[in-house]
Design an enzyme around this catalytic site. Sequence first.
Site, mmCIF file in Angstrom:
data_model
loop_
_atom_site.group_PDB
_atom_site.id
_atom_site.type_symbol
_atom_site.label_atom_id
_atom_site.label_comp_id
_atom_site.label_asym_id
_atom_site.label_seq_id
_atom_site.Cartn_x
_atom_site.Cartn_y
_atom_site.Cartn_z
ATOM 1 C CD GLU A 21 31.666 -13.482 -3.298
ATOM 2 O OE1 GLU A 21 32.238 -12.809 -3.121
ATOM 3 O OE2 GLU A 21 31.544 -14.545 -3.544
ATOM 4 C CG ASN A 76 29.655 -16.903 -6.726
ATOM 5 O OD1 ASN A 76 28.597 -16.238 -6.528
ATOM 6 N ND2 ASN A 76 30.640 -16.330 -6.227
ATOM 7 C CD GLU A 80 36.105 -13.785 -8.501
ATOM 8 O OE1 GLU A 80 37.250 -13.960 -8.477
ATOM 9 O OE2 GLU A 80 35.471 -12.927 -7.661
ATOM 10 C CG HIS A 110 31.743 -7.885 -4.223
ATOM 11 N ND1 HIS A 110 31.667 -7.857 -2.720
ATOM 12 C CD2 HIS A 110 31.934 -9.158 -4.631
ATOM 13 C CE1 HIS A 110 32.141 -9.078 -2.518
ATOM 14 N NE2 HIS A 110 32.225 -9.920 -3.556
ATOM 15 C CG ASP A 145 30.752 -5.933 -0.292
ATOM 16 O OD1 ASP A 145 30.521 -5.491 -1.616
ATOM 17 O OD2 ASP A 145 31.629 -6.644 0.154
HETATM 18 C C1 XIL Z 1 37.751 -12.437 -0.135
HETATM 19 C C2 XIL Z 1 37.750 -12.559 1.097
HETATM 20 O O1 XIL Z 1 36.747 -11.612 1.736
HETATM 21 C C3 XIL Z 1 39.051 -11.855 1.463
HETATM 22 O O2 XIL Z 1 39.173 -12.279 3.051
HETATM 23 C C4 XIL Z 1 40.186 -12.868 0.906
HETATM 24 O O3 XIL Z 1 41.552 -12.218 1.327
HETATM 25 C C5 XIL Z 1 40.007 -12.659 -0.635
HETATM 26 O O4 XIL Z 1 38.657 -13.179 -1.233
HETATM 27 N N1 XIL Z 1 34.772 -12.514 -4.472
HETATM 28 C C6 XIL Z 1 34.854 -13.856 -4.038
HETATM 29 C C7 XIL Z 1 35.309 -13.931 -2.620
HETATM 30 O O5 XIL Z 1 34.241 -14.799 -4.501
HETATM 31 O O6 XIL Z 1 35.800 -15.286 -2.544
HETATM 32 C C8 XIL Z 1 36.482 -12.977 -2.177
HETATM 33 O O7 XIL Z 1 36.595 -12.927 -0.848
HETATM 34 C C9 XIL Z 1 35.599 -11.823 -2.604
HETATM 35 C C10 XIL Z 1 35.564 -11.611 -3.958
#
Ligand code: XIL
Length: 300
Positions: free
Chosen positions: A235, A169, A127, A206, A237
Amino acid sequence: ASTLGAAAAQSGRYFGTAIASGKLGDSAYTTIAGREFDMVTAENEMKIDATEPNRGQFNFTAGDRVYNWAVQNGKRVRGHTLAWHSQQPGWMQQLSGSTLRQAMINHINGVMGHYKGKIYAWDVVNEAYADGNSGGRRDSNLQRTGNDWIEVAFRTARAADPAAKLCYNDYNIDNWSWAKTQGVYNMVRDFKARGVPIDCVGLQSHFNSNSPYNSNYRTTIQSFAALGVDVQITELDIQGGSATTYANVVNDCLAVPRCTGITVWGVRDTDSWLGSGAAALLFDGNGNKKAAYTAVLNAL
Ligand code: XIL
């Protein structure tokens, strides 16, 4: 095939999930995760605050719990994540300049050294790009150490564990028309041109109403792959859990040979960082397969 991992393996890909160490005592959770997935990402346990809570003192207790569960159940592991503006321990938040730069290097060496030879791919930097229309870097303490912090992280990582694939990422780099996507694309192109070691790009993916799935996702995957890196969906969802959108994501990955695997960010809706109301994952809170699960399995 009757599981996500086995279905993905038919085309040489993996299908993973995020695992939380605190849930490994929940047999409903471990039954589904053990059966369906063949790649594991620690949801929080390998992050900076978890692995180096005090400067120079590493703690791998929780990370190893996730790692050992994965390996004992025949799964590979993605490492997440080594350099990030978020979930930094308090001591790191206080640092700046060359001190912070050295702390970042020491952190990468410490964590990658512990897991040397054991990790399929590391999210080396997470990020680092800004949201919005700038296409530039996110402001952060790491960015303020100098624009070369990302390539220093990657060079350090390559030396620390030459066997691990090294990924950049990020989220909101799924839509090809967005400036943030182009910013990351230009960085990866530059790294490849200059020989900075990078092996993969992680599309967090996401998806929600503010950053919805777009049909140019396949173009994004193809374009990154054409630079000579693997693409991993890291990741995934989807708020609302649309089966059609899940199938589109799978089909877009399968259309690109260098899209090597998909990870969903949790097992059941009740495990999601978005809360169960988002209904964003493939299993409901009772562990039942959702329509999205069937759509993914059929698409793989
Ligand atoms: C999130 C986790 O799912 C949570 O449990 C935590 O509180 C915060 O982080 N991007 C990422 C992940 O790279 O590490 C994040 O995970 C979600 C967004």
